[in-house]
Structure formats: C-alpha cells, structure tokens
Scaffold this active site. Structure first.
Site, short mmCIF file in Angstrom:
data_model
loop_
_atom_site.label_atom_id
_atom_site.label_comp_id
_atom_site.label_asym_id
_atom_site.label_seq_id
_atom_site.Cartn_x
_atom_site.Cartn_y
_atom_site.Cartn_z
N ASP A 57 55.62 6.02 -12.44
CA ASP A 57 54.51 5.06 -12.37
C ASP A 57 54.79 3.83 -13.24
O ASP A 57 55.21 3.97 -14.40
CB ASP A 57 53.22 5.70 -12.91
N HIS A 59 52.34 0.99 -12.65
CA HIS A 59 50.92 0.61 -12.75
C HIS A 59 50.68 -0.84 -13.17
O HIS A 59 49.93 -1.10 -14.11
CB HIS A 59 50.19 1.56 -13.69
N ASP A 86 52.72 4.66 -7.36
CA ASP A 86 51.81 4.05 -8.35
C ASP A 86 52.42 2.80 -8.98
O ASP A 86 52.49 2.67 -10.21
CB ASP A 86 51.39 5.07 -9.41
N ASP A 89 47.55 -1.02 -9.53
CA ASP A 89 46.32 -0.58 -10.20
C ASP A 89 46.52 -0.46 -11.70
O ASP A 89 47.63 -0.32 -12.20
CB ASP A 89 45.81 0.77 -9.64
N ARG A 90 45.39 -0.56 -12.41
CA ARG A 90 45.31 -0.45 -13.88
C ARG A 90 45.88 -1.68 -14.57
O ARG A 90 45.15 -2.44 -15.19
CB ARG A 90 45.96 0.82 -14.39
N ASN A 118 49.49 8.03 -5.15
CA ASN A 118 48.06 8.14 -4.81
C ASN A 118 47.32 6.82 -5.04
O ASN A 118 46.21 6.63 -4.54
CB ASN A 118 47.40 9.26 -5.62
N HIS A 119 47.92 5.87 -5.77
CA HIS A 119 47.28 4.57 -5.97
C HIS A 119 47.67 3.54 -4.91
O HIS A 119 47.14 2.43 -4.94
CB HIS A 119 47.57 4.03 -7.37
N HIS A 186 55.65 11.78 -5.51
CA HIS A 186 54.76 11.28 -6.56
C HIS A 186 54.00 12.41 -7.25
O HIS A 186 53.94 12.48 -8.48
CB HIS A 186 53.77 10.25 -6.00
N ARG A 235 41.74 16.84 -11.53
CA ARG A 235 41.37 15.56 -10.94
C ARG A 235 40.25 15.68 -9.91
O ARG A 235 39.67 14.67 -9.50
CB ARG A 235 42.58 14.91 -10.26
N HIS A 262 53.12 10.67 -11.68
CA HIS A 262 51.69 10.95 -11.53
C HIS A 262 50.96 11.27 -12.83
O HIS A 262 49.73 11.23 -12.88
CB HIS A 262 51.53 12.11 -10.53
#
Length: 333
Positions: A57, A59, A86, A89-90, A118-119, A186, A235, A262
C-alpha cells in the site's frame, strides 16, 4: 508516453501543479489498454537475471512513493515493479500517485504491474478521499473514468522463478516444475478450501465492484490470523485465515508463499504463517501518525527474496484525508 515525459510530469506535480485534463485521460486510457488484455491473475515469469520488486500500500503518499521509486529503480528490461493495491485514498496526493503508476504501465506494460486493492473501489473512494480529490483536480467525468479503469486491474499476480532454487530446500513448497513461485494479492485467502489458481484466473472482474462476499471480495479484503482455522474479520468484510489454511492452499496450488499487503506493519513487512505468508506495506508513517517504516520485497529469478525498509519523507503541508468526507477517520479499512 516517454520516460522524459514521466520525469517532467513528476517535477510538475512536485511544483503543486495539475496536469491538463486531456493528458490525464490519455494516461488513464493508455494504461487501460494494457489492463484490459490481462487476465484476472497475471503470470509473471522472472527470466534469468530479472528481478521484481513487490510494493505494498502507498495510499496517496506521493513523496514517499518518489523516495520508494528512487530505491527500487524504474522498470526496465531486467527489473519489474509490482504494486499490490491501495495506491489511492487517505493520502492527499492520490491523483499524483495513480497517474505516475499508470504512466509507467503505459510505457513499460510487461515490466510494470498493478494489482487491485480494496481501495480501488467506489465505496472506499467515496469515503476515504479519492473521489473528492479526483473531482476537485480534474472533474466528475475524470473520476468516473478512474472508477471504471480500476475494475480492469488484475486481482492477483503469480510471480514464478525460472531457475531452480540456488539452495535446495526440502521443506519448500514448489511448483510442479520444482521452481519457486509466489502468489501476490492485496488481501489474502478464502472462506473455503479448494480454490485453485485457475478459479482466480477465470474471475469476471471488469465493470464489477468487490462486493461483500465471493472470491473477488476475499482476494481484496481478508487478513491472516495467528490461530488455526478461519475467524471473523475485524473489518466486517471478508474473513481471517490461519496458518493451516495457508499451508493447505499453498500445497494444493504448488505455491511457495503468499505475499500480501492491506495491513500496516511496524517494520514495513512481517513474515507470518511459518514463512508462507508475508505482509508488505509501503506507506511509511502512515497518515502522518503511525510511525511505521515502509518496505518492499525483491524477488530474483531463482525465487530468493530480499527485504528493504525505508523511512518517511517530508512533504508539503497538506493533511491526509484532505478531500475525504468528514476528514481524517478510522485507520482500519
């Protein structure tokens, strides 16, 4: 697309500028032209002398990504990059991250690989910032283009050594040909036994979101646990899988090990499940507050793995989640 363009684009981004929208669309569509040809599980065979760096990730942490690329080196005839989901995002430079990665994919389609995380999904982008950032910088239609192209990203990559292991290891799980190979995904494994590599390869992914159940969801969402068997996910999506589940799946499919991302790891990576499952995370000091290192994994043509760590890099004064609904929120997802 040229390497010179990518370098100038990166300098443009570092100056705080946005690309003209026409260039953004060309880059996204150029990368899409290659993703659309790939199966849901990509086969990457490492010929003699070729290495592959697996990146976890990132991000939207663009300045950390630039530092990371300075450590891995650019894709070339002897070196592959595999980004394991990923990318967005963030962090508040997700556009810069994804355009740089997509530009490399367009320029080096057989040396730059990107798995879906997943993002790379609509519901996550709506909550965690990418939708707002894409619309702010390039408009709603550009966000819709990204959202569709994300559905064409492969779900996993099988990285196979072409040379026999340099040192025989009787305990290692090998391919039917006696070579090491690694399943890079991921999230992780499944809520049931018996899923094969061919099952993954045949998943119909284009135009689809991961959903709340099924193979695509589990590939992108599950996590390892220390206890044997399977358990509920922390989650609320997917499951947790134990070391016995990992060993059975690797043995069934002739896979030497799983490399997944992840989850944050303090040291940037962690070797789990008796060496069969490795987590790699490449966003150091995640969301400017976790204090973790970043890492990447280098695999050579004999299947040997090496681990590299790195620290966070200073960035301009923009807070994480700057474009997200409600600002900075839970780190878990």
């Amino acid at each position: 697309m040229t390497l010179d363009f990518i370098k100038k684009m990166i300098d443009w981004f570092k100056d705080g500028k946005n690309l003209p929208r026409r260039y953004v669309w060309e880059i996204v569509l150029g990368a899409h032209s290659h993703f659309a040809k790939e199966e849901s599980m990509v086969n990457l065979d490492l010929e003699d002398g070729v290495t592959c760096d697996v990146i976890g990730d990132v991000h939207g942490q663009f300045y950390d990504l630039l530092n990371l690329y300075s450590l891995t080196g650019e894709p070339n005839d002897k070196h592959c990059l595999l980004m394991n989901g990923d990318l967005v995002d963030r962090g508040s430079w997700s556009i810069e991250v994804i355009l740089t990665a997509f530009a490399y994919k367009w320029l080096y389609p057989t040396r730059m690989f990107i798995n879906r995380g997943n993002h790379e999904a609509k519901d996550m982008n709506r909550t965690y910032g990418f939708e707002g950032e894409a619309k702010h910088k390039h408009g709603e239609q550009t966000y819709k283009l990204f959202a569709y192209v994300f559905t064409t990203l492969p779900l996993a990559t099988l990285v196979s050594a072409t040379k026999l292991p340099a040192t025989p290891d009787k305990a290692a799980i090998l391919s039917p040909e006696g070579r090491k190979r690694y399943f890079v995904v991921h999230g992780g494994l499944f809520s049931k036994d018996g899923v094969t590599l061919d099952d993954i390869r045949k998943i119909e992914r284009v135009g689809r979101q991961p959903g709340q159940e099924g193979l695509m969801c589990e590939l992108l969402w599950t996590d390892p646990q220390e206890m044997p068997g399977r358990g509920p996910s922390k989650r609320g999506v997917g499951i947790a899988f134990g070391p016995d589940v990992t060993r059975r799946w690797c043995t069934l499919n002739g896979v030497t090990g799983i490399i997944r991302s992840h989850e944050v790891r303090e040291n940037g990576y962690a070797i789990e499940h008796d060496g069969l499952c490795t987590t790699v995370f490449s966003a150091p000091n995640y969301v400017d507050q976790v204090g973790n290192k970043g890492a990447f994994i280098r695999i050579d043509s004999s299947g040997t793995q090496k681990y590299f760590q790195f620290d966070a890099t200073p960035h301009p004064p923009m807070k994480p989640m700057a474009y997200a609904q409600g600002g900075l929120s839970s780190l878990l997802m």
